[in-house]
Scaffold this active site. Structure first.
Site, short mmCIF file in Angstrom:
data_model
loop_
_atom_site.label_atom_id
_atom_site.label_comp_id
_atom_site.label_asym_id
_atom_site.label_seq_id
_atom_site.Cartn_x
_atom_site.Cartn_y
_atom_site.Cartn_z
CB CYS A 271 -1.05 0.14 1.06
SG CYS A 271 -2.49 1.02 0.87
CG LEU A 272 2.70 4.94 2.65
CD1 LEU A 272 2.38 6.35 1.49
CD2 LEU A 272 2.68 5.75 3.87
CG ASN A 313 -7.66 2.12 3.79
OD1 ASN A 313 -8.12 3.09 3.23
ND2 ASN A 313 -7.12 2.19 5.07
CG HIS A 357 -4.38 -3.66 3.01
ND1 HIS A 357 -3.45 -3.11 3.80
CD2 HIS A 357 -4.94 -2.47 2.38
CE1 HIS A 357 -3.52 -1.91 3.75
NE2 HIS A 357 -4.38 -1.45 2.84
CD GLU A 359 -2.73 -6.39 5.15
OE1 GLU A 359 -3.19 -5.37 5.57
OE2 GLU A 359 -1.93 -6.65 4.39
#
Length: 384
Positions: A271-272, A313, A357, A359
């Site tokens: 993500c980031l 997200n 994500h 996870e």
């Protein structure tokens, strides 16, 4: 424009949760929604984002990536299976507020209710909002700032002014708020799995669990960690974690990613972390008109053709056309909804990044193989 609701509190907030009275949600464009407060009796403001997950409200609330944002849940029943402390993704909720249609409860124990988590950490919440109408409004107008006023404060002009006064998301440093301050090692001295260094930009606990389940020993470092600290001799691979905010603000982490790439050790950006690696490779990042938030985003692997449903997200994308051809990186995965970049891989080095994500907290768990590939690469480097 105004969406007016006059709900009976008991019809939108379960009596076991308990309401705090009428409250307003105001948007910067002047739109106002009326509802019933059930979180902390405080005011707050942030960017509004829509999450379409049917479950996982606990994980959403404790995900550091939501720092600075008010989360709108489109699923109509939120709170209806309680909360298990072990499923929290960080030490506290980081979102600025929660908007739901109905605040429900399936447990009598107050400590296991979502509302208790929010109240204990001064996070306001409103029920009785037509969240799907709000989601459509944001879909049509793009991301908007919003403000939640204290329960009982129903001044519409003041509410609109509060929304317009919320600082821009791009102008704030959220990583510095959510990252841990000290190094933490996880794993017994007798373990012989590969040592993974995780740089915490807003780390979720399920990433640690996913790596531990694959035999890895973990070292979590703050976002200010230097290349010397991250690339210690006993480190076999590095993870750049998810987190909140705009990667264009993160010159230090981008320089760190550049050093890790030059070192050549296995690297996973999530993500980031993916966006940081993209910028380190020379690509640009750009904010989406409205971010990806939910558990149902289809992603296609360009090399294999495999399509997986992923949890997402984020507000920012790596711009595919800006990735330098001589960087060694290529776009490995794309979002089937809008074609945005969902992953990068290096042509030679054991480096992979994913925008989603893997996870899965909340799920789905389609993409757990990302961790299998990374831990296997780290084990090879460790000689195990």
């Amino acid at each position: 424009m105004s969406h007016v609701l006059t709900p009976l509190a008991s019809s939108v907030v379960d009596p076991r949760v308990g309401d705090r009275g009428p409250a307003l949600l105001a948007l910067e464009d002047g739109t106002i929604f009326e509802g019933v407060a059930f979180g902390a009796p405080v005011a707050s403001g942030g960017d509004l984002v829509v999450n379409t997950s049917q479950t996982g409200y606990q994980e959403v609330c404790t995900d550091p990536s939501y720092a600075g944002q008010i989360v709108v849940m489109t699923y109509p029943l939120i709170g209806n299976y309680g909360r298990i402390g072990a499923d929290d993704q960080s030490v506290r909720p980081w979102l600025r507020g929660l908007i739901v249609a109905n605040a429900t409860a399936a447990v009598l124990d107050d400590a296991r209710q979502l509302a208790r988590l929010l109240r204990d950490h001064d996070i306001p919440a409103i029920a009785g909002i037509d969240t799907r109408a709000l989601a459509r409004h944001l879909r049509a107008n793009g991301c908007l700032r919003g403000a939640i006023l204290e329960p009982g404060r129903l001044d519409r002009r003041a509410a609109s002014g509060a929304a317009r006064a919320v600082p821009r998301w791009e102008d704030q440093d959220f990583v510095g708020q959510v990252s841990r301050a000290a190094v933490r090692d996880i794993g017994d001295p007798g373990e012989d799995g590969p040592r993974i260094a995780i740089v915490d930009f807003g780390l979720k606990e399920n990433i640690v669990r996913s790596l531990r389940q694959r035999g890895a020993r973990i070292r979590i470092l703050p976002h200010t960690a230097t290349p010397i600290e991250v690339l210690a001799p006993d480190v076999d691979g590095v993870v750049l974690s998810p987190g909140p905010g705009d990667p264009a603000r993160l010159a230090g982490p981008v320089a760190l990613a550049r050093a890790i790439v030059a070192d050549g050790r296995p690297l996973l950006g999530i993500c980031l972390g993916h966006q940081i690696v993209g910028r380190a490779a020379g690509a640009e990042t750009r904010r989406l008109r409205f971010g990806h938030h939910g558990a149902n985003h289809p992603v296609r692997d360009i090399e294999t053709g495999l399509v997986q449903v992923t949890a997402q997200n984020h507000e920012v994308q790596v711009v595919a056309d800006s990735l330098p051809t001589d960087s060694g990186f290529f776009v490995s995965q794309v979002n089937l909804n809008d074609g945005s970049v969902e992953g990068l891989r290096h042509r030679v080095l054991p480096i992979e990044t994913v925008q989603y994500h893997p996870e899965g907290a909340p799920g789905p768990l389609d993409a757990l193989a990302v961790f299998d590939r990374f831990v296997s690469a780290a084990a090879v480097r460790a000689g195990r």
